[in-house]
Scaffold this motif. Structure first.
Motif, PDB file in Angstrom:
ATOM      1  N   ILE A  74       0.865  -1.175   0.000  1.00 46.26           N
ATOM      2  CA  ILE A  74       0.000   0.000   0.000  1.00 46.26           C
ATOM      3  C   ILE A  74       0.906   1.230   0.000  1.00 46.26           C
ATOM      4  CG2 ILE A  74      -1.832   1.235   1.224  1.00 46.26           C
ATOM      5  CD1 ILE A  74      -2.550  -1.620   0.126  1.00 46.26           C
ATOM      6  N   SER A  75       0.622   2.153  -0.884  1.00 44.32           N
ATOM      7  CA  SER A  75       1.351   3.420  -0.960  1.00 44.32           C
ATOM      8  C   SER A  75       0.325   4.537  -0.931  1.00 44.32           C
ATOM      9  CB  SER A  75       2.194   3.470  -2.240  1.00 44.32           C
ATOM     10  OG  SER A  75       2.858   4.717  -2.328  1.00 44.32           O
ATOM     11  N   GLY A  76       0.237   5.214   0.183  1.00 38.95           N
ATOM     12  CA  GLY A  76      -0.816   6.217   0.344  1.00 38.95           C
ATOM     13  C   GLY A  76      -2.160   5.529   0.327  1.00 38.95           C
ATOM     14  N   ASP A  77      -2.978   5.820  -0.686  1.00 33.33           N
ATOM     15  CA  ASP A  77      -4.297   5.197  -0.830  1.00 33.33           C
ATOM     16  C   ASP A  77      -4.314   4.199  -1.983  1.00 33.33           C
ATOM     17  OD1 ASP A  77      -6.986   4.897  -0.049  1.00 33.33           O
ATOM     18  OD2 ASP A  77      -7.662   6.270  -1.621  1.00 33.33           O
ATOM     19  N   ASP A  78      -3.152   3.922  -2.586  1.00 37.27           N
ATOM     20  CA  ASP A  78      -3.071   3.025  -3.731  1.00 37.27           C
ATOM     21  C   ASP A  78      -2.682   1.604  -3.318  1.00 37.27           C
ATOM     22  OD1 ASP A  78      -3.649   4.952  -5.727  1.00 37.27           O
ATOM     23  OD2 ASP A  78      -1.569   5.656  -5.634  1.00 37.27           O
ATOM     24  N   VAL A  79      -3.326   0.630  -3.951  1.00 36.25           N
ATOM     25  CA  VAL A  79      -2.937  -0.777  -3.803  1.00 36.25           C
ATOM     26  C   VAL A  79      -2.036  -1.094  -4.988  1.00 36.25           C
ATOM     27  CG1 VAL A  79      -3.760  -3.153  -3.697  1.00 36.25           C
ATOM     28  CG2 VAL A  79      -5.141  -1.328  -2.691  1.00 36.25           C
ATOM     29  N   LEU A  80      -0.810  -1.539  -4.690  1.00 37.05           N
ATOM     30  CA  LEU A  80       0.171  -1.853  -5.720  1.00 37.05           C
ATOM     31  C   LEU A  80       0.457  -3.341  -5.716  1.00 37.05           C
ATOM     32  CD1 LEU A  80       2.700   0.976  -4.800  1.00 37.05           C
ATOM     33  CD2 LEU A  80       0.950   1.066  -6.555  1.00 37.05           C
ATOM     34  N   VAL A  81       0.637  -3.913  -6.917  1.00 31.70           N
ATOM     35  CA  VAL A  81       0.947  -5.336  -7.065  1.00 31.70           C
ATOM     36  C   VAL A  81       2.212  -5.469  -7.907  1.00 31.70           C
ATOM     37  CG1 VAL A  81       0.168  -7.527  -8.078  1.00 31.70           C
ATOM     38  CG2 VAL A  81      -1.460  -6.065  -6.869  1.00 31.70           C
ATOM     39  N   ALA A  82       3.085  -6.401  -7.472  1.00 30.19           N
ATOM     40  CA  ALA A  82       4.264  -6.779  -8.252  1.00 30.19           C
ATOM     41  C   ALA A  82       4.156  -8.274  -8.512  1.00 30.19           C
ATOM     42  CB  ALA A  82       5.559  -6.464  -7.491  1.00 30.19           C
TER      43      ALA A  82
END
Length: 112
Positions: free
Chosen positions: A102-110
């Motif tokens: 989670i970065s701020g309000d973003d959900v990130l996927v790698a």
């Protein structure tokens, strides 16, 4: 010691995933299911059910089987461990697990 460079992709906002549910996202042409358990626990696995070939795992029921946090495929009811992607009933049908942050309000996927 090797340093791994991950390509993180923003897939949605935290508020877009209600606790206890999942969503489907396209990450580098791969169908990924992203799940939210509780307020701050996020998991990602491939969204394609390996037995049917259909992109549906994000719509499965989330629960526990012993120490495993799982999603049950809505088609064949196989259980997939959200931490590892392992299919508990048939290991040959396991899927890939992916990293989530989670970065701020973003959900990130790698992709993993």
């Amino acid at each position: 010691m090797t340093t791994e460079t991950l390509n993180w992709t923003a897939v949605c906002k935290v508020g877009d995933i209600l606790p206890g549910t999942g969503v489907c996202a396209l990450v580098d042409e791969r169908h990924v299911a992203v799940f939210r358990l509780g307020k701050d626990n996020f998991y990602a696995i491939d969204n394609i059910d390996p037995r049917s070939g259909v992109s549906v795992l994000s719509r499965g029921l989330i629960g526990n089987l012993g120490e495993h946090i799982v999603v049950a495929s809505p088609i064949y009811k196989n259980h997939f461990d959200l931490r590892t992607g392992a299919c508990l009933e048939a290991p040959e049908h396991s899927v890939r697990a992916h990293r989530v942050q989670i970065s701020g309000d973003d959900v990130l996927v790698a992709l993993g």
